[in-house]
Design a protein around this motif. Structure first.
Motif, PDB file in Angstrom:
ATOM      1  N   THR A 452       7.776 -15.052 -22.206  1.00  0.00           N
ATOM      2  CA  THR A 452       6.967 -14.256 -23.129  1.00  0.00           C
ATOM      3  C   THR A 452       6.594 -12.891 -22.549  1.00  0.00           C
ATOM      4  N   SER A 453       7.165 -12.546 -21.392  1.00  0.00           N
ATOM      5  CA  SER A 453       6.779 -11.296 -20.736  1.00  0.00           C
ATOM      6  C   SER A 453       7.166 -10.069 -21.547  1.00  0.00           C
ATOM      7  N   ASN A 454       8.154 -10.203 -22.432  1.00  0.00           N
ATOM      8  CA  ASN A 454       8.574  -9.050 -23.213  1.00  0.00           C
ATOM      9  C   ASN A 454       7.799  -8.889 -24.511  1.00  0.00           C
ATOM     10  N   ASP A 455       6.857  -9.814 -24.774  1.00  0.00           N
ATOM     11  CA  ASP A 455       6.098  -9.711 -26.015  1.00  0.00           C
ATOM     12  C   ASP A 455       5.277  -8.426 -26.078  1.00  0.00           C
ATOM     13  N   TYR A 456       4.775  -8.009 -24.938  1.00  0.00           N
ATOM     14  CA  TYR A 456       3.943  -6.810 -24.902  1.00  0.00           C
ATOM     15  C   TYR A 456       4.604  -5.670 -24.123  1.00  0.00           C
ATOM     16  N   GLY A 457       5.751  -5.887 -23.567  1.00  0.00           N
ATOM     17  CA  GLY A 457       6.406  -4.890 -22.747  1.00  0.00           C
ATOM     18  C   GLY A 457       5.996  -5.029 -21.288  1.00  0.00           C
ATOM     19  N   SER A 533      -1.352  -2.182 -28.161  1.00  0.00           N
ATOM     20  CA  SER A 533      -0.803  -3.091 -29.174  1.00  0.00           C
ATOM     21  C   SER A 533      -0.974  -4.537 -28.728  1.00  0.00           C
ATOM     22  N   GLN A 534      -1.069  -5.409 -29.694  1.00  0.00           N
ATOM     23  CA  GLN A 534      -1.146  -6.853 -29.448  1.00  0.00           C
ATOM     24  C   GLN A 534      -0.284  -7.568 -30.469  1.00  0.00           C
ATOM     25  N   ARG A 535       0.253  -8.705 -30.063  1.00  0.00           N
ATOM     26  CA  ARG A 535       1.000  -9.529 -31.012  1.00  0.00           C
ATOM     27  C   ARG A 535       0.102 -10.667 -31.487  1.00  0.00           C
ATOM     28  N   ARG A 536       0.013 -10.805 -32.808  1.00  0.00           N
ATOM     29  CA  ARG A 536      -0.854 -11.821 -33.387  1.00  0.00           C
ATOM     30  C   ARG A 536      -0.113 -12.561 -34.492  1.00  0.00           C
ATOM     31  N   MET A 537      -0.628 -13.739 -34.782  1.00  0.00           N
ATOM     32  CA  MET A 537      -0.038 -14.542 -35.851  1.00  0.00           C
ATOM     33  C   MET A 537      -0.603 -14.087 -37.188  1.00  0.00           C
ATOM     34  N   ASN A 538       0.282 -13.814 -38.150  1.00  0.00           N
ATOM     35  CA  ASN A 538      -0.205 -13.484 -39.485  1.00  0.00           C
ATOM     36  C   ASN A 538      -0.348 -14.746 -40.329  1.00  0.00           C
ATOM     37  N   LYS A 539      -0.686 -14.592 -41.584  1.00  0.00           N
ATOM     38  CA  LYS A 539      -0.914 -15.750 -42.451  1.00  0.00           C
ATOM     39  C   LYS A 539       0.343 -16.585 -42.647  1.00  0.00           C
ATOM     40  N   TRP A 547      -1.502  -2.554 -33.832  1.00  0.00           N
ATOM     41  CA  TRP A 547      -2.100  -1.499 -33.032  1.00  0.00           C
ATOM     42  C   TRP A 547      -3.601  -1.511 -33.265  1.00  0.00           C
ATOM     43  N   LEU A 548      -4.356  -1.310 -32.201  1.00  0.00           N
ATOM     44  CA  LEU A 548      -5.806  -1.478 -32.276  1.00  0.00           C
ATOM     45  C   LEU A 548      -6.522  -0.258 -32.855  1.00  0.00           C
ATOM     46  N   PHE A 549      -5.838   0.875 -32.884  1.00  0.00           N
ATOM     47  CA  PHE A 549      -6.434   2.093 -33.430  1.00  0.00           C
ATOM     48  C   PHE A 549      -5.432   2.765 -34.368  1.00  0.00           C
ATOM     49  N   PRO A 550      -5.900   3.667 -35.242  1.00  0.00           N
ATOM     50  CA  PRO A 550      -4.958   4.422 -36.069  1.00  0.00           C
ATOM     51  C   PRO A 550      -4.003   5.243 -35.209  1.00  0.00           C
ATOM     52  N   LEU A 583      -2.962   0.739 -17.881  1.00  0.00           N
ATOM     53  CA  LEU A 583      -4.202   1.482 -18.036  1.00  0.00           C
ATOM     54  C   LEU A 583      -4.981   0.989 -19.250  1.00  0.00           C
ATOM     55  N   ALA A 584      -4.268   0.749 -20.354  1.00  0.00           N
ATOM     56  CA  ALA A 584      -4.921   0.278 -21.581  1.00  0.00           C
ATOM     57  C   ALA A 584      -5.400  -1.154 -21.466  1.00  0.00           C
ATOM     58  N   ASN A 585      -4.717  -1.961 -20.639  1.00  0.00           N
ATOM     59  CA  ASN A 585      -5.118  -3.352 -20.422  1.00  0.00           C
ATOM     60  C   ASN A 585      -5.219  -4.138 -21.730  1.00  0.00           C
ATOM     61  N   TYR A 586      -4.280  -3.874 -22.648  1.00  0.00           N
ATOM     62  CA  TYR A 586      -4.165  -4.583 -23.927  1.00  0.00           C
ATOM     63  C   TYR A 586      -5.340  -4.360 -24.872  1.00  0.00           C
ATOM     64  N   SER A 587      -6.297  -3.519 -24.506  1.00  0.00           N
ATOM     65  CA  SER A 587      -7.428  -3.253 -25.405  1.00  0.00           C
ATOM     66  C   SER A 587      -7.585  -1.772 -25.709  1.00  0.00           C
TER      67      SER A 587
END
Length: 787
Positions: A452-457, A533-539, A547-550, A583-587
């Motif tokens: 799963t290491s490539n899920d977030y780069g 960015s984060q990967r999440r499960m949709n409906k 993406w956490l911001f515009p 630097l962003a640390n996923y947040s």
């Protein structure tokens, strides 16, 4: 009579050598699976047990409060495999600069041997003490207060004493309540009480035995004074946690149930078809005086004779295969520095248990065919009534498929398929269950056992965390190292927005404080919103990138914090490189310079930032160990994370899991495939007289073979549909059991279904080729005269 039965069994097996060898080979694969599973299970238990023992220097327990004069006698007990002792110096009161609560801390003293064995592997920062005035303390205190190198005065049992803090030990190791505050001693004889760490040769009843030994050594409250390496003992089923024991027993039960089901079906199919083909022989034996009990013994004896060479084959293949796999995995573990070594454990119970399990499965699988053989009436057998299918009115009526068939040959195939109801459904159920197991478990394992290491780069190669550390100076030294490609430094803070802006994932926003060089190089001296960015499960259960911001936010942000001025965002940058991702640390957050941060609060921040993070990319990842050592010289009080080593270890562990799981599923699939082949070819041999009759009326071998192919193609197609649907449902059910613990979206197992389809087509083609050769060469007159 028993001698006659033995000779009949021997002659029967010799007379059908092809079927006998095929059955032995199939049972040998099943035996290999059983032996590899049980020996592999105990080997894995022992390997994980040995790994957990490294946490405590190979020691299973610590007995505290042992009177010094009784320690030597206790350690000489023959039950001890190894032991060592260290002195208990009572408690000491620490200055508030180290412990704000002023709680008394237990102090112990160890000699060189005890320090090397118990403490060295737990040392996170610094070094071991070499003098009685040097001290190792817990990491949660050392790293939070940057205590390494400081000198403190503590109130000990013998009065005030000055210690220099030289290292920090992991605060959460198994025996942490026995030693966390450690100094050096040449001898433990000066202490009133000592702690004895040890390991017993036999872990059976380890708790009651140690309580008795502690009581004999004069330990007060012996049960409370013994600490155990629960993590290690639980792997052997000797822990106190009943859930762990139930998990081990339950896992082994599930695995053996699956193996038993597959092996049992295969053995039952083989013996059942053998019994059906020998109905006349059993009738003749009954007519000359054989009893039903003797007929049952004949069938059971045949099964047991077949399982013995199968077990020998299983022992050779299973143990040799395990040894090869473990050698391969050990090479991977050693190369990656995973700290794991697999030990091939040849204990008696899995070896004997494998043989008993296979004999039991063979006995159970032979029970129904043996009962059927014992009920054969002599006259009915001689007339061949037992081997002829009992057809009902619905079997005699032409079915829809038969009416749709374009040629007489295909209509005959449809008629045979409809009339062979009992055999047909046995084969369909057997094949469907085999496909169900393969599709369900393999697709589930493939979705879970993945990288799963490539899920977030990718991120940086090394991460260094330090407390109360300046950024600019250490960063310049780090960037000057020969193997460092690039590096940044950051301090994290967090602020609450007065109003959550549109498109913002949360009302809380991180503040990323960087040195001016980093601010200029990566952000052009502009206040930046770093978008993570984060990967999440949709409906729909699909993993999507959020993406956490515009994407192009600019404007002024105001905060609920009274002392924080509004911040004007000049640009939004996506964290899409390893440096920026780290630097962003996923947040993500707002990137500002140190000078701007100081101006933001005007020195009024009540909770100043304590931790600094350094993120480093290497030129040559193979030299990560040398670079880590150089970083320790620059920031000795740091808590470093070697991501290169971590990734190598994770990849090695993932590879090991994949090899074990897919190896198990491969052997299980081979058992099922052997069952299918055995069933099809045994059924072909049983129908040789019927096929000879077709040849006698002018049907060519090619036409007969084509008729058999039509029958089997429908059988395979029906089984494929049922097995694929049920296997998909099983995979979905297993996936849902994970809940939110593992974010993997469910996908239809097309790959597994394609593999099964390819295997079935291959088996079908092989069957067509073998059938044609057998039918072309068989003696028609012999089979027509056979009664």
């Amino acid at each position: 009579m028993m001698g006659i039965i033995n000779r009949i069994t021997k002659r029967t097996l010799q007379g059908e050598m092809g079927r006998t060898l095929l059955t032995i080979f199939s049972m040998g694969i099943a035996a290999t699976l059983v032996i590899a599973t049980l020996v592999g299970f105990t080997s894995s238990q022992n390997s994980l047990y040995q790994k957990q023992l490294k946490d405590t220097g190979g020691m299973q327990f610590v007995i505290r409060n042992v009177p010094r004069e009784n320690a030597a006698k206790l350690r000489r007990n023959t039950a001890f495999q190894k032991s060592l002792a260290f002195a208990e110096l009572g408690t000491m009161k620490l200055p508030k600069s180290i412990d704000a609560y002023g709680d008394p801390a237990p102090l112990v003293a160890m000699d060189k041997a005890a320090l090397r064995q118990l403490v060295q592997s737990q040392l996170a920062v610094g070094r071991l003490p070499r003098k009685s005035t040097e001290l190792v303390i817990p990491t949660d205190i050392a790293l939070n207060q940057s205590a390494i190198g400081k000198t403190i005065t503590a109130q000990t049992q013998s009065g005030p004493k000055r210690f220099t803090i030289v290292g920090a030990i992991n605060s959460y190791h198994t025996f942490n309540s026995a030693y966390l505050w450690i100094t050096f001693t040449n001898s433990v004889t000066s202490a009133k009480t000592v702690s004895v760490a040890g390991a017993l040769t036999d872990v059976n009843r380890i708790r009651s035995r140690l309580a008795a030994l502690a009581q004999q050594a004069g330990v007060k409250r012996p049960k409370e004074s013994v600490l155990f390496n629960e993590r290690a003992l639980s792997l052997l089923g000797a822990g106190t946690n009943l859930t762990d024991k139930a998990t081990i027993v339950g896992l082994l039960t599930i695995i053996l149930t699956i193996i038993g089901l597959a092996a049992g079906m295969m053995i039952y199919t083989s013996i059942n078809l053998s019994v059906r083909s020998r109905i006349q022989r059993y009738g003749l034996l009954r007519s000359i005086g054989a009893t039903p009990k003797q007929i049952r013994q004949l069938v059971y004896r045949e099964g047991l004779i077949l399982v013995l060479p199968a077990l020998l084959l299983g022992y050779l293949a299973g143990i040799a295969g395990l040894a090869g796999v473990m050698a391969f995995l050990n090479q991977r573990f050693e190369a990656s520095g995973a700290g794991i070594h697999l030990y091939l454990t040849m204990s008696p119970w899995p070896l004997v248990g494998s043989a008993l399990f296979m004999i039991l499965i063979t006995f159970l699988a032979s029970a129904r065919p043996a009962a059927r053989a014992s009920r054969v009436a002599p006259l009915a057998a001689v007339r061949d009534n037992m081997s002829t299918a009992r057809l009902r009115q619905r079997h005699l009526r032409p079915g829809l498929w038969q009416r749709l068939m374009p040629t007489p040959l295909s209509q005959l195939a449809a008629k045979n398929y409809r009339r062979n109801g009992g055999t047909r459904w046995t084969m369909i159920v057997t094949l469907s269950i085999s496909i169900l197991i393969f599709v369900g478990f393999t697709s589930f394992a493939r979705s879970v056992l993945r990288d799963t290491s490539n899920d977030y780069g990718g991120s940086t190669d090394i991460i260094v965390q330090a407390n109360n550390t300046a950024m600019a100076g250490p960063l310049k030294q780090i960037q000057a190292l020969p193997n460092v490609k690039s590096a940044i430094a950051v301090k994290h803070d967090s602020l609450e927005l007065k109003k959550r802006e549109s498109g913002f994932d949360s009302q809380s926003v991180d503040v990323l404080v960087v040195p001016k060089t980093v601010f200029a190089q990566y952000f052009n001296n502009r206040i930046t919103l770093l978008n993570a960015s984060q990967r999440r499960m949709n409906k729909d259960g699909q993993r999507k990138l959020y993406w956490l911001f515009p994407a192009n936010f600019t404007g002024t942000l105001t905060f609920a914090h009274n002392t924080a001025k509004p911040i004007t965002i000049a640009q939004t940058v996506a964290a899409d490189t390893p440096i920026l991702r780290s630097l962003a640390n996923y947040s993500g957050g707002i990137v500002i310079s140190e000078a701007y941060y100081a101006d933001l609060f005007k020195g009024k921040r009540k909770n100043p930032i304590l931790q600094t993070g350094f993120y480093i990319l290497l030129k040559d990842r193979k030299k990560h160990v040398q670079t880590m050592a150089q970083l320790k010289q620059i920031i000795p009080t740091s808590n470093s994370s070697d991501q290169v080593a971590n990734n190598e270890q994770n990849t090695s562990i993932l590879t090991a899991l994949q090899v074990m799981v897919y190896g198990f599923l491969t052997l299980l699939s081979l058992v099922s495939l052997s069952n299918i082949i055995n069933h099809i070819f045994a059924n072909l041999l049983q129908r040789r007289r019927e096929l000879a009759m077709l040849q006698a009326i002018g049907t060519t071998p090619a036409q007969v073979t084509r008729m058999l192919g039509i029958e089997n193609s429908r059988l395979f197609l029906t089984s494929l549909i049922w097995g694929s649907v049920l296997g998909t449902a099983l995979s979905l059910m297993l996936r849902q059991q994970l809940g939110g613990a593992y974010e993997t979206a469910f996908t239809l197992p097309w790959l597994e279904i394609a593999i099964v389809t390819l295997v079935l087509i291959t088996v079908w083609l092989i069957f067509e080729w073998v059938s044609y050769r057998m039918i072309r060469k068989q003696n028609i007159d012999h089979w027509l005269r056979l009664t």
